[in-house]
Design a protein around this motif. Structure first.
Motif, PDB file in Angstrom:
ATOM      1  N   UNK A   1       0.848  -1.203   0.000  1.00  0.00           N
ATOM      2  CA  UNK A   1       0.000   0.000   0.000  1.00  0.00           C
ATOM      3  C   UNK A   1       0.879   1.247   0.000  1.00  0.00           C
ATOM      4  N   UNK A   2       0.339   2.316  -0.561  1.00  0.00           N
ATOM      5  CA  UNK A   2       1.025   3.603  -0.537  1.00  0.00           C
ATOM      6  C   UNK A   2       0.033   4.688  -0.181  1.00  0.00           C
ATOM      7  N   UNK A   3       0.385   5.492   0.817  1.00  0.00           N
ATOM      8  CA  UNK A   3      -0.438   6.625   1.189  1.00  0.00           C
ATOM      9  C   UNK A   3       0.185   7.887   0.614  1.00  0.00           C
ATOM     10  N   UNK A   4      -0.678   8.772   0.136  1.00  0.00           N
ATOM     11  CA  UNK A   4      -0.202  10.037  -0.419  1.00  0.00           C
ATOM     12  C   UNK A   4      -1.287  11.084  -0.218  1.00  0.00           C
ATOM     13  N   UNK A   5      -0.893  12.332  -0.272  1.00  0.00           N
ATOM     14  CA  UNK A   5      -1.879  13.397  -0.118  1.00  0.00           C
ATOM     15  C   UNK A   5      -1.636  14.484  -1.151  1.00  0.00           C
ATOM     16  N   UNK A   6      -2.732  15.137  -1.511  1.00  0.00           N
ATOM     17  CA  UNK A   6      -2.688  16.293  -2.393  1.00  0.00           C
ATOM     18  C   UNK A   6      -3.362  17.428  -1.637  1.00  0.00           C
ATOM     19  N   UNK A   7      -2.574  18.278  -1.043  1.00  0.00           N
ATOM     20  CA  UNK A   7      -3.133  19.352  -0.219  1.00  0.00           C
ATOM     21  C   UNK A   7      -3.964  20.335  -1.036  1.00  0.00           C
ATOM     22  N   UNK A   8      -3.624  20.508  -2.298  1.00  0.00           N
ATOM     23  CA  UNK A   8      -4.394  21.417  -3.150  1.00  0.00           C
ATOM     24  C   UNK A   8      -5.815  20.906  -3.368  1.00  0.00           C
ATOM     25  N   UNK A   9      -5.996  19.591  -3.290  1.00  0.00           N
ATOM     26  CA  UNK A   9      -7.310  18.978  -3.481  1.00  0.00           C
ATOM     27  C   UNK A   9      -7.929  18.510  -2.174  1.00  0.00           C
ATOM     28  N   UNK A  10      -7.249  18.782  -1.051  1.00  0.00           N
ATOM     29  CA  UNK A  10      -7.740  18.351   0.271  1.00  0.00           C
ATOM     30  C   UNK A  10      -8.045  16.855   0.281  1.00  0.00           C
ATOM     31  N   UNK A  11      -7.173  16.090  -0.329  1.00  0.00           N
ATOM     32  CA  UNK A  11      -7.432  14.665  -0.535  1.00  0.00           C
ATOM     33  C   UNK A  11      -6.235  13.832  -0.107  1.00  0.00           C
ATOM     34  N   UNK A  12      -6.528  12.710   0.520  1.00  0.00           N
ATOM     35  CA  UNK A  12      -5.511  11.718   0.836  1.00  0.00           C
ATOM     36  C   UNK A  12      -5.918  10.420   0.152  1.00  0.00           C
ATOM     37  N   UNK A  13      -4.924   9.691  -0.331  1.00  0.00           N
ATOM     38  CA  UNK A  13      -5.166   8.473  -1.098  1.00  0.00           C
ATOM     39  C   UNK A  13      -4.521   7.275  -0.402  1.00  0.00           C
ATOM     40  N   UNK A  14      -5.089   6.123  -0.662  1.00  0.00           N
ATOM     41  CA  UNK A  14      -4.454   4.878  -0.257  1.00  0.00           C
ATOM     42  C   UNK A  14      -4.479   3.952  -1.472  1.00  0.00           C
ATOM     43  N   UNK A  15      -3.326   3.813  -2.089  1.00  0.00           N
ATOM     44  CA  UNK A  15      -3.205   2.904  -3.225  1.00  0.00           C
ATOM     45  C   UNK A  15      -2.880   1.520  -2.681  1.00  0.00           C
TER      46      UNK A  15
END
Length: 127
Positions: free
Chosen positions: A68-82
């Protein structure tokens, strides 16, 4: 404060992949540390992955094993879990959580360390 809303769950075969998304509606998303937890059927909620507000420091539970990989895009106020190489034991409701400022140095790994929670998204991995 922020209100996390998860999406992206579903049914997948073992070995498959999914990407979960969590939009944290509200102000100052970039100041929040974010985490993903999961709750398998009949079990306690457990930490999966977390990321600090700057987005450089991450932490994973051992069972993730590089899948799994966690990442965030602060410009989109979004965090992802691949999630890749999914296994039947990954079946659970996955929750996104936000921890309010002030900034901390280590990724929180316990549920009580997070103040804001999403409603969860179901991930089912078939064998």
């Amino acid at each position: 404060q922020v209100q996390p809303v998860e999406s992206g769950g579903g049914l997948v075969q073992a070995g498959g992949s999914l990407r979960l998304s969590c939009v944290a509606f509200g102000r100052n998303f970039r100041d929040y540390s974010m985490g993903w937890f999961r709750q398998p059927p009949g079990k306690e909620r457990e930490f999966v992955a977390g990321i600090l507000c700057i987005g450089v420091t991450t932490n994973y539970r051992d069972f993730v094993g590089g899948r799994f990989t966690i990442a965030r895009d602060n410009a989109k106020s979004t965090v992802y879990l691949q999630m890749t190489s999914l296994r039947p034991e990954d079946t659970a409701v996955y929750y996104c959580a936000a921890r309010a400022p002030p900034t901390i140095q280590a990724v929180p790994t316990f549920p009580h360390e997070y103040q804001h929670w999403g409603q969860g998204t179901q991930v089912t991995v078939s064998s």
